[in-house]
Design a protein around this motif. Structure first.
Motif, mmCIF file in Angstrom:
data_model
loop_
_atom_site.group_PDB
_atom_site.id
_atom_site.type_symbol
_atom_site.label_atom_id
_atom_site.label_comp_id
_atom_site.label_asym_id
_atom_site.label_seq_id
_atom_site.Cartn_x
_atom_site.Cartn_y
_atom_site.Cartn_z
ATOM 1 N N LEU A 171 0.918 -1.056 -0.132
ATOM 2 C CA LEU A 171 -0.081 -0.175 -0.075
ATOM 3 C C LEU A 171 0.911 1.254 -0.042
ATOM 4 C CD1 LEU A 171 -2.683 1.728 0.466
ATOM 5 C CD2 LEU A 171 -2.448 1.105 2.810
ATOM 6 N N TYR A 172 0.628 2.076 -0.885
ATOM 7 C CA TYR A 172 1.470 3.313 -0.943
ATOM 8 C C TYR A 172 0.401 4.631 -0.618
ATOM 9 C CZ TYR A 172 4.783 0.895 -4.084
ATOM 10 O OH TYR A 172 5.789 0.134 -4.390
ATOM 11 N N LEU A 173 0.995 5.405 0.419
ATOM 12 C CA LEU A 173 0.154 6.333 0.569
ATOM 13 C C LEU A 173 0.808 7.621 0.102
ATOM 14 C CD1 LEU A 173 -0.531 5.912 4.649
ATOM 15 C CD2 LEU A 173 -2.228 5.699 2.594
ATOM 16 N N GLU A 174 0.027 8.176 -0.855
ATOM 17 C CA GLU A 174 0.721 9.102 -1.695
ATOM 18 C C GLU A 174 0.210 10.498 -1.262
ATOM 19 O OE1 GLU A 174 3.327 9.096 -3.610
ATOM 20 O OE2 GLU A 174 3.354 7.105 -4.313
ATOM 21 N N ARG A 175 0.948 11.642 -1.554
ATOM 22 C CA ARG A 175 0.905 13.036 -1.375
ATOM 23 C C ARG A 175 -0.636 13.387 -2.087
ATOM 24 N NH1 ARG A 175 5.113 17.595 -3.408
ATOM 25 N NH2 ARG A 175 4.956 19.070 -1.558
ATOM 26 N N PRO A 176 -1.174 14.241 -1.491
ATOM 27 C CA PRO A 176 -2.569 14.737 -1.960
ATOM 28 C C PRO A 176 -2.411 15.399 -3.438
ATOM 29 C CG PRO A 176 -2.499 15.213 0.334
ATOM 30 C CD PRO A 176 -1.268 14.875 0.082
ATOM 31 N N GLY A 177 -2.947 14.804 -4.329
ATOM 32 C CA GLY A 177 -2.953 15.485 -5.584
ATOM 33 C C GLY A 177 -3.586 14.683 -6.655
ATOM 34 N N CYS A 178 -3.144 14.715 -7.817
ATOM 35 C CA CYS A 178 -3.977 14.166 -9.028
ATOM 36 C C CYS A 178 -3.200 12.692 -9.073
ATOM 37 C CB CYS A 178 -3.800 14.738 -10.154
ATOM 38 S SG CYS A 178 -4.625 16.199 -10.246
ATOM 39 N N ASN A 179 -2.043 12.559 -8.948
ATOM 40 C CA ASN A 179 -1.262 11.329 -9.003
ATOM 41 C C ASN A 179 -1.474 10.487 -10.364
ATOM 42 O OD1 ASN A 179 -0.535 8.469 -8.175
ATOM 43 N ND2 ASN A 179 0.529 9.557 -6.528
ATOM 44 N N LEU A 180 -1.720 9.305 -10.349
ATOM 45 C CA LEU A 180 -1.963 8.417 -11.433
ATOM 46 C C LEU A 180 -2.674 9.016 -12.573
ATOM 47 C CD1 LEU A 180 -1.606 4.986 -9.975
ATOM 48 C CD2 LEU A 180 -0.049 5.737 -11.751
ATOM 49 N N CYS A 181 -3.954 9.651 -11.969
ATOM 50 C CA CYS A 181 -4.840 10.282 -12.918
ATOM 51 C C CYS A 181 -4.403 11.114 -13.966
ATOM 52 C CB CYS A 181 -5.956 10.799 -12.241
ATOM 53 S SG CYS A 181 -7.581 11.173 -13.224
ATOM 54 N N MET A 182 -3.530 11.948 -13.668
ATOM 55 C CA MET A 182 -2.951 12.935 -14.552
ATOM 56 C C MET A 182 -2.253 12.620 -15.350
ATOM 57 S SD MET A 182 -2.773 16.044 -15.351
ATOM 58 C CE MET A 182 -1.716 17.032 -16.426
ATOM 59 N N GLY A 183 -1.164 11.554 -15.217
ATOM 60 C CA GLY A 183 -0.390 10.850 -16.050
ATOM 61 C C GLY A 183 0.999 11.531 -16.457
ATOM 62 N N ASN A 184 1.077 12.770 -16.084
ATOM 63 C CA ASN A 184 2.249 13.565 -16.413
ATOM 64 C C ASN A 184 3.598 13.113 -15.544
ATOM 65 O OD1 ASN A 184 0.936 15.022 -13.847
ATOM 66 N ND2 ASN A 184 2.193 16.557 -14.464
ATOM 67 N N GLN A 185 3.221 12.454 -14.377
ATOM 68 C CA GLN A 185 4.464 12.142 -13.469
ATOM 69 C C GLN A 185 4.342 10.791 -13.233
ATOM 70 O OE1 GLN A 185 4.034 15.204 -10.206
ATOM 71 N NE2 GLN A 185 5.531 16.463 -11.329
ATOM 72 N N GLU A 186 3.570 10.216 -12.223
ATOM 73 C CA GLU A 186 3.585 8.711 -12.093
ATOM 74 C C GLU A 186 2.617 8.168 -12.906
ATOM 75 O OE1 GLU A 186 5.439 8.315 -9.922
ATOM 76 O OE2 GLU A 186 4.800 8.237 -7.822
ATOM 77 N N LYS A 187 3.119 6.832 -13.243
ATOM 78 C CA LYS A 187 2.229 6.097 -14.197
ATOM 79 C C LYS A 187 2.394 4.740 -13.592
ATOM 80 C CE LYS A 187 2.684 8.132 -18.883
ATOM 81 N NZ LYS A 187 1.108 8.371 -18.936
ATOM 82 N N ALA A 188 1.486 3.878 -14.202
ATOM 83 C CA ALA A 188 1.653 2.515 -13.945
ATOM 84 C C ALA A 188 2.707 1.800 -15.099
ATOM 85 C CB ALA A 188 0.147 1.505 -14.092
ATOM 86 N N GLU A 189 3.279 0.381 -14.629
ATOM 87 C CA GLU A 189 4.037 -0.032 -15.511
ATOM 88 C C GLU A 189 3.379 -0.258 -16.959
ATOM 89 O OE1 GLU A 189 6.695 -3.132 -13.972
ATOM 90 O OE2 GLU A 189 6.137 -2.494 -12.021
ATOM 91 N N LYS A 190 4.147 -0.162 -17.942
ATOM 92 C CA LYS A 190 3.955 -0.336 -19.172
ATOM 93 C C LYS A 190 2.996 -1.778 -19.534
ATOM 94 C CE LYS A 190 6.834 2.834 -21.464
ATOM 95 N NZ LYS A 190 7.689 2.901 -22.804
ATOM 96 N N GLY A 191 1.740 -1.577 -19.922
ATOM 97 C CA GLY A 191 1.256 -2.929 -20.015
ATOM 98 C C GLY A 191 0.271 -3.330 -19.127
ATOM 99 N N ASP A 192 0.209 -2.703 -18.081
ATOM 100 C CA ASP A 192 -0.366 -3.028 -16.900
ATOM 101 C C ASP A 192 -1.938 -2.951 -17.041
ATOM 102 O OD1 ASP A 192 1.737 -3.908 -15.137
ATOM 103 O OD2 ASP A 192 1.576 -2.221 -13.862
ATOM 104 N N THR A 193 -2.775 -3.785 -16.082
ATOM 105 C CA THR A 193 -4.252 -3.686 -16.230
ATOM 106 C C THR A 193 -4.528 -2.889 -14.857
ATOM 107 O OG1 THR A 193 -4.754 -5.301 -17.668
ATOM 108 C CG2 THR A 193 -6.461 -4.734 -15.817
ATOM 109 N N VAL A 194 -4.809 -1.634 -14.842
ATOM 110 C CA VAL A 194 -5.249 -0.941 -13.806
ATOM 111 C C VAL A 194 -6.484 -0.640 -13.437
ATOM 112 C CG1 VAL A 194 -4.743 1.570 -12.590
ATOM 113 C CG2 VAL A 194 -3.165 0.550 -14.218
ATOM 114 N N LEU A 195 -6.959 -0.960 -12.154
ATOM 115 C CA LEU A 195 -8.334 -0.642 -11.652
ATOM 116 C C LEU A 195 -8.122 0.716 -10.810
ATOM 117 C CD1 LEU A 195 -11.069 -1.925 -12.171
ATOM 118 C CD2 LEU A 195 -10.630 -3.108 -9.951
#
Length: 930
Positions: free
Chosen positions: A834-858
């Protein structure tokens, strides 16, 4: 000359990227450039002349001030530059569009040299970006009897700055370019992961679509030098997902026209089209640049002999092509008859009258809507100063009024905030209205562009009409990398000085608040009759009516306190039945979209306001619905609440605004304190019965009415990008909504994400409750896939800490953000923790954090576009599926989607976000989360 030497090094560096010299915005650098120009023996003189003339940013940049003053000296003869005559100096000033250039022109026009004054006056007659300081000088000179001032004012009163512009050409020849099949998201035109470069227009232009596409566009232009390229979404809608001024800028950079020969990389007038037209928020941006957006309708449903749609095996309507727009097709747009024709004009293909309404044509003629907005204000000022009636030059605002017809909620809000409408005039949908804007939001990946737009329109301070405005830091919160460190402090400093509340204090006095902008705007909106403008499609408040907008429209709202737009039609959404205990409100949101499509076949939400009668949900929870309406392709949404629920929402907003004040975020003007006072006034109005919560009239007219049957929602619902659908146009839309049982408990999940603007405090509490229950049932909590959790705001984290839930999340986490040591590098690999990340858009924005390529993300977020949250790998397409918080958490624990029985067992006894349709005792549906 150290700055100039550094500039030369930067130029060499940009050459390696295939880029031209970066436009100059700094006065100190331009001062060194001017020194080389004045030194006739300088080896750099020829280059510096080019940089001065062609590569200096206009408006209110410090470089513009330096340039304007030097041109003034040339005009007055105190400086001599052989290559810049007096006439040429005036021409250069005429292209600087406001700010210091207007001051210089006024100095010259009101000066003692009569010949120079006349020339300066002639240039001023072409300018529209004048502010109070400028018009006050003109009025004072006129009152003193200055003939040049009178001449200028008489020209302004006639609006000659507009009437002397060339008419829009009658025929526009275009050559088509299909950018993609299916809906085209603005991520294709301006990817979120390249957000850092948006203010560097040439550099950012390199990320549009692909290098191959850019080469194809250039080839079309070479083959058809007399035609303009029309970019098309075949079998889809152009520009879904976001307003993205940067997306329109990129299209214009590759296919539009240069705005001025002396301003680099600022192009206007792109032509875009889609089988299903243009997304409303994107079309607003196209209008800002004087572009053309066309609804092609080139594919239609195949009908049987009874006039019913013929369906394929998947139950989707079969489409047939009316006419081809394959890449390279030459078409003709007739702007007078408002028809799309074939190449020689002999065959009508489509009626495009909606693209050429009088107001749109004016923007096209003027090179963008800003010039029209400022021009109208300037004409009014001049006529009032001269004491005359302003002649009718601009198309009158369209005023649609139906006697005896009630008002929808959006019609009520627009009527209350309308500017320039005759007293007592009642306006209905279809009217074009100037409206006051109450709340404005600027987001951090487009904020530098908003600052550029403010500079270009010579604005220096926020309009006093705006009740509150906020500059976010949420889209760049997850990684404080070198790009963010270079851009964000500069942005915060500019916006703080302009008058906004800023997420980061330029002086470092308060803690960095990277809160998701939409949640902050939802908290600082303290009146259900407000109009909100924000630089993102998810500006969808659950109080008032909010419109996602491009950075330019945001700038205009900040500078003038106004916006101009048509009153949209509304679709009424109500609910019946009973929500099952194991279902989350997010499932109701998804089911709304699914049931609407089933009821109507077509998306009746697209381009309209969704008036949702939730009634009993506080603003935090109701935002889950209004936020999602962006994915429904709605223009906006309005949440209809009962009195007590609205009061509860305003009290919650007050408490969160007070926290912002306590943390030192209020500014010198006391904006936040003023919002609390405004909330108190609104609460008093509701309690006294003077002005109850906003509600439509009983006899209001709707485009359609959707009734959502809660009894039909028996299990969690998932929005699936359907990445392998054989029909490309059906991929990556938000319209494929499936029950969790569709996946049979077997779909592998590589990453779970709980976060973004779609979650509220209750979602964080659900995560904590589920982890406690799973440990109790299994003896431990073990993740078979990573789970990333990002609360939307620090206020929510503080509340969770006070209520004991944050401690639970900390117990199970393997990573917790640290603001004293923020990540400076994006995570590329994830562990099953479990990663508790800083408040913000995070993965949804896609300009910084991303899932690994080819992943299935829920994920609980909103974005399922290709490449946004997850990119494709060589072996597998990345896919981002969207679901409720409990589904995401359980899927990360299992490493796969759960069966319905596993899901029901996991949420038993957990307080999910509940909802009941409004009844007499409306407040009873409120969740215990609050």
């Amino acid at each position: 000359m150290s700055l100039y030497n550094d500039y030369l090094k930067e130029i060499e560096s940009r050459k390696t990227q295939g880029l031209h010299p970066k436009p100059i915005e700094d006065a100190a650098l331009l001062g060194e450039v001017i020194a080389h120009i004045k030194d006739l023996g300088s080896e750099h003189r020829a280059d510096c002349l080019k940089y001065f003339i062609y590569n200096t940013i206009p408006g209110t940049t410090t470089a513009a001030g330096e340039k304007a003053e030097f041109l003034k000296k040339i005009i007055l003869g105190t400086e001599t530059v052989a290559e810049i005559s007096r006439a040429f100096a005036f021409e250069l000033l005429s292209h600087m569009k406001g700010g210091p250039s207007i001051k210089v022109l006024l100095d010259l026009a009101l000066g003692e040299d009569a010949a120079i004054a006349r020339e300066a006056g002639d240039v001023l007659k072409t300018q529209v970006f004048l502010y109070a300081a400028d018009t006050d000088r003109l009025k004072a000179a006129y009152d003193a009897g200055n003939p040049v001032a009178r001449d200028i004012l008489e020209s302004y009163a006639k609006a000659e700055f507009f009437t002397k512009l060339p008419e829009l050409e009658e025929e526009i020849k275009v050559v088509t370019y299909i950018a993609a099949e299916g809906d085209i998201s603005t991520d294709l035109l301006s990817p979120g992961n390249q957000a850092h470069s948006r203010s560097d227009r040439e550099l950012h232009g390199k990320c549009m679509i692909s290098e191959a596409a850019q080469a194809e566009i250039r080839a079309l232009q070479a083959q058809h030098p007399d035609k303009r390229v029309m970019m098309i979404a075949e079998k889809g809608t152009m520009g879904v997902g976001s307003s993205r001024m940067s997306g329109v800028n990129n299209v214009a950079l590759w296919t539009g026209k240069q705005a001025s020969p002396y301003v680099p990389f600022v192009n206007i007038a792109p032509i875009v089209a889609g089988t299903n037209g243009i997304s409303p928020i994107f079309l607003t941006t196209v209008d800002v640049t004087g572009g053309i957006g066309i609804d092609l309708k080139n594919w239609v449903k195949k009908l049987d002999e009874n006039g019913n749609p013929v369906l394929d095996n998947a139950g989707n309507p079969i489409l047939v092509q009316k006419y081809s727009v394959d890449t390279g097709t030459v078409l003709t747009i007739n702007t007078r008859t408002k028809k799309l024709l074939n190449e020689d004009g002999s065959e009508e293909l489509a009626d495009v009258a909606a693209s050429f309404r009088p107001q749109k044509v004016e923007s096209m003629r003027a090179g963008g809507s800003y010039a029209i907005v400022f021009g109208k204000k300037l004409q009014t000022f001049a006529a009032e100063t001269l004491g005359i009636e302003a002649p009718v030059v601009f198309s009158p605002a369209r005023e649609v009024s139906h006697a005896g017809q009630g008002l929808t909620a959006v019609e009520k809000i627009f009527n209350r905030n309308a500017v320039g409408v005759a007293p007592g005039k009642v306006l209905h949908a279809g009217s074009d209205v100037r409206v006051r804007v109450n709340i404005v939001g600027s987001q951090d990946t487009t904020g530098l562009m908003t600052a550029q737009e403010l500079e270009a329109m010579a604005a220096t301070v926020i309009s006093p009409l705006v009740d509150g405005a906020y500059q976010s830091g949420c889209h760049t919160a997850s990684v404080w990398d070198l790009k963010a460190q270079a851009n964000i402090p500069k942005l915060m400093s500019f916006m703080h000085k302009f008058g906004l509340i800023t997420a980061r204090d330029p002086k470092g006095a308060y803690h960095s608040m990277t809160d998701v902008i939409h949640k902050v705007l939802n908290d600082i909106t303290v009146d259900d009759w407000d109009i909100i403008i924000g630089g993102d499609s998810h500006t969808r408040m659950s109080k008032g009516v909010a419109f996602g907008a491009d950075s330019g429209t945001v700038a205009l709202a900040l500078a003038t306190g106004e916006a101009t737009m048509p009153i949209p039609d509304s679709v009424k959404v109500t609910f019946k039945g009973t929500m099952k205990g194991h279902v989350d409100f997010r499932d109701v949101v998804h089911a709304t979209q699914a049931q609407m499509l089933k009821q109507f076949g077509d998306n009746v939400f697209q381009g309209r306001v969704i008036e949702v009668h939730i009634g009993t949900l506080l603003a935090d929870q109701a935002f889950t619905f209004t936020d999602w309406t962006a994915e429904m392709k709605a223009k906006a949404s309005i949440c209809i609440s009962d009195d007590e629920t609205l009061i509860g929402s305003l009290e919650l907003a007050k408490s969160r605004i007070q926290v912002m004040i306590d943390k030192g975020m209020d500014n010198e003007a006391g904006v936040l304190k003023g919002l609390i006072a405004k909330a108190d006034r609104r609460i008093a109005e509701i309690r006294s019965g003077e002005k109850p919560a906003l509600a439509p009239d009983a006899n209001a007219k709707y485009f359609a009415e959707v009734v959502v049957d809660l009894d039909q929602i028996d299990e969690p619902m998932i929005a699936d990008p359907d990445v392998n659908n054989p029909d490309v146009s059906k991929r990556y839309t938000h319209d494929t909504i499936r029950p969790v049982s569709y996946y049979g408990g077997e779909k592998k999940v590589d990453l779970g994400f709980v976060g973004s603007c779609m979650v509220h405090k209750g979602d964080m509490k659900i995560v904590a409750q589920m982890l406690k229950n799973l440990e109790k049932a299994n003896g431990k909590v073990e993740f078979k896939a990573p789970l990333v959790v990002a609360a939307p705001t620090y206020n929510i984290i503080d509340e969770l800490k006070a209520e004991g839930d944050w401690e639970v999340l900390q117990k199970y986490s393997g990573f917790e953000f640290n603001d004293n040591a923020p990540k400076n590098k994006a995570r590329t690999e994830y562990e099953n923790i479990l990663y508790l990340e800083r408040p913000g858009c995070n993965l949804c924005m896609g300009n910084q954090e991303k899932a690994e390529k080819g992943d299935t993300v829920l994920a609980t977020s909103t974005r399922l576009f290709q490449g946004r949250v997850v990119e494709d790998s060589a072996e597998k397409k990345g896919e981002s599926l969207l679901a409720s918080t409990p589904v995401v958490v359980l899927s990360a624990i299992l490493g796969r989607t759960p069966s319905i029985d596993e899901y029901k067992a996991a949420v038993e006894g957990i307080d999910l976000t509940k909802f009941a349709p409004p009844r007499d005792a409306l407040a009873s549906g409120r969740s215990i989360h609050f």
